[in-house]
Write a protein that holds these residues in place. Structure first.
Motif, short mmCIF file in Angstrom:
data_model
loop_
_atom_site.label_atom_id
_atom_site.label_comp_id
_atom_site.label_asym_id
_atom_site.label_seq_id
_atom_site.Cartn_x
_atom_site.Cartn_y
_atom_site.Cartn_z
N GLU A 1 0.84 -1.21 0.00
CA GLU A 1 0.00 0.00 0.00
C GLU A 1 0.87 1.26 0.00
O GLU A 1 0.58 2.22 -0.72
CB GLU A 1 -0.92 0.00 1.22
N LEU B 1 2.52 1.71 -3.45
CA LEU B 1 1.55 2.22 -4.43
C LEU B 1 1.31 3.70 -4.20
O LEU B 1 1.25 4.49 -5.16
CB LEU B 1 0.24 1.45 -4.31
N LYS B 2 1.17 4.11 -2.94
CA LYS B 2 0.95 5.52 -2.60
C LYS B 2 2.12 6.38 -3.09
O LYS B 2 1.92 7.43 -3.71
CB LYS B 2 0.80 5.67 -1.09
N LYS C 1 4.26 5.59 -5.44
CA LYS C 1 4.34 5.52 -6.90
C LYS C 1 3.49 6.62 -7.54
O LYS C 1 3.93 7.30 -8.47
CB LYS C 1 3.87 4.14 -7.38
N ILE C 2 2.28 6.79 -7.02
CA ILE C 2 1.37 7.84 -7.53
C ILE C 2 1.95 9.22 -7.22
O ILE C 2 1.94 10.11 -8.07
CB ILE C 2 -0.03 7.68 -6.89
N LEU C 3 2.47 9.38 -6.02
CA LEU C 3 3.05 10.65 -5.58
C LEU C 3 4.26 11.03 -6.44
O LEU C 3 4.39 12.17 -6.89
CB LEU C 3 3.47 10.54 -4.12
N TYR D 1 5.02 10.02 -9.46
CA TYR D 1 4.64 10.33 -10.84
C TYR D 1 4.17 11.78 -10.95
O TYR D 1 4.58 12.51 -11.86
CB TYR D 1 3.52 9.39 -11.29
N SER D 2 3.33 12.20 -10.01
CA SER D 2 2.84 13.58 -10.00
C SER D 2 3.98 14.57 -9.83
O SER D 2 4.03 15.61 -10.50
CB SER D 2 1.82 13.75 -8.87
N ASN E 1 13.86 11.79 -7.57
CA ASN E 1 12.66 11.02 -7.87
C ASN E 1 13.03 9.62 -8.38
O ASN E 1 12.48 8.61 -7.93
CB ASN E 1 11.82 11.77 -8.92
N GLN F 1 12.33 5.86 -6.82
CA GLN F 1 11.68 4.84 -7.64
C GLN F 1 12.50 3.55 -7.65
O GLN F 1 11.94 2.44 -7.58
CB GLN F 1 11.47 5.35 -9.06
N ASN G 1 12.01 1.72 -4.41
CA ASN G 1 10.70 1.06 -4.39
C ASN G 1 10.69 -0.21 -5.24
O ASN G 1 10.05 -1.20 -4.89
CB ASN G 1 9.61 2.02 -4.86
#
Length: 209
Positions: A26, A29-30, A32-34, A36-37, A70, A74, A77
């Motif tokens: 979880e 995933l959180k 990963k979205i952060l 990318y933005s 960044n 990544q 992760n």
């Protein structure tokens, strides 16, 4: 580590094991979205600085630093995801070994109770010893993988110190830019906020593992 061995204590450790896996996935995933933005914002700032003349060129450099940081997160992760996949695979193998081990154990105990000639179930005892050694080796490997995950997330919190330096640079550069300053400041604030979340996630995972 005695999870997957059938006792009440083991059952609790099994639940704890899968709880760790779920919570870690979880968090990944959180992030990963952060990330990318954040990367999109940094790329936009980099493009804008390139079109804003020489006075904004330095901000293009710090934008590149944000993107570089960044990428580092990544990579962490991805390594974390791979390590978790290995642990899940090993845990699945452990379940298979334990099931066979219990069946062999029951067979030997039954033979003992019925006072069967030991020479008649010598092969079963031999298999039981082999499975027991196999189980111990896999358990040792699992401990090593758990420690590797712990060390990975622990070192990642230190990586965030590097991010703090980049964050400070972005704020300094933003303060010196007049044209499109709000956009550059927004990127700085976005990076600082993202950094807080990243650091918080890794500290949580370090305690979890």
């Amino acid at each position: 580590m005695n999870f997957l061995l059938g006792s009440p204590v083991a059952d609790e450790e099994t639940k704890d094991f899968f709880r760790k896996i779920i919570f870690t996935n979880e968090e990944i995933l959180k992030l990963k979205i952060l990330l990318y933005s954040l990367k999109i914002r940094a790329l936009n700032a980099q493009i804008l600085s390139a079109n804003s003349g020489a006075f904004a060129a330095s901000y293009g450099v710090v934008s590149a630093e944000i993107i570089h940081f960044n990428h580092k997160i990544q990579e962490v992760n991805e390594r974390l995801t791979n390590a978790i996949n290995i642990v899940i695979k090993m845990a699945s193998e452990m379940q298979k070994i334990v099931k066979v081990y219990h069946l062999l154990q029951i067979a030997v105990e039954t033979c003992n109770q019925r006072k069967v000639d030991p020479s008649h179930y010598k092969n079963i005892e031999s298999s039981l010893r082999y499975r027991n050694e196999e189980k111990k080796m896999l358990e040792l490997q699992l401990r090593k993988e758990f420690n590797a995950i712990h060390n990975l997330v622990k070192s990642s919190t230190k990586l965030c110190l590097e991010g703090r330096t980049v964050s400070l640079q972005t704020r300094i550069e933003s303060a010196t830019i007049v044209e499109n300053q709000k956009l550059f400041l927004a990127v700085s604030e976005s990076f600082d906020g993202a950094l807080n979340i990243i650091e918080s996630s890794y500290r949580y995972l370090a305690k979890l593992w």
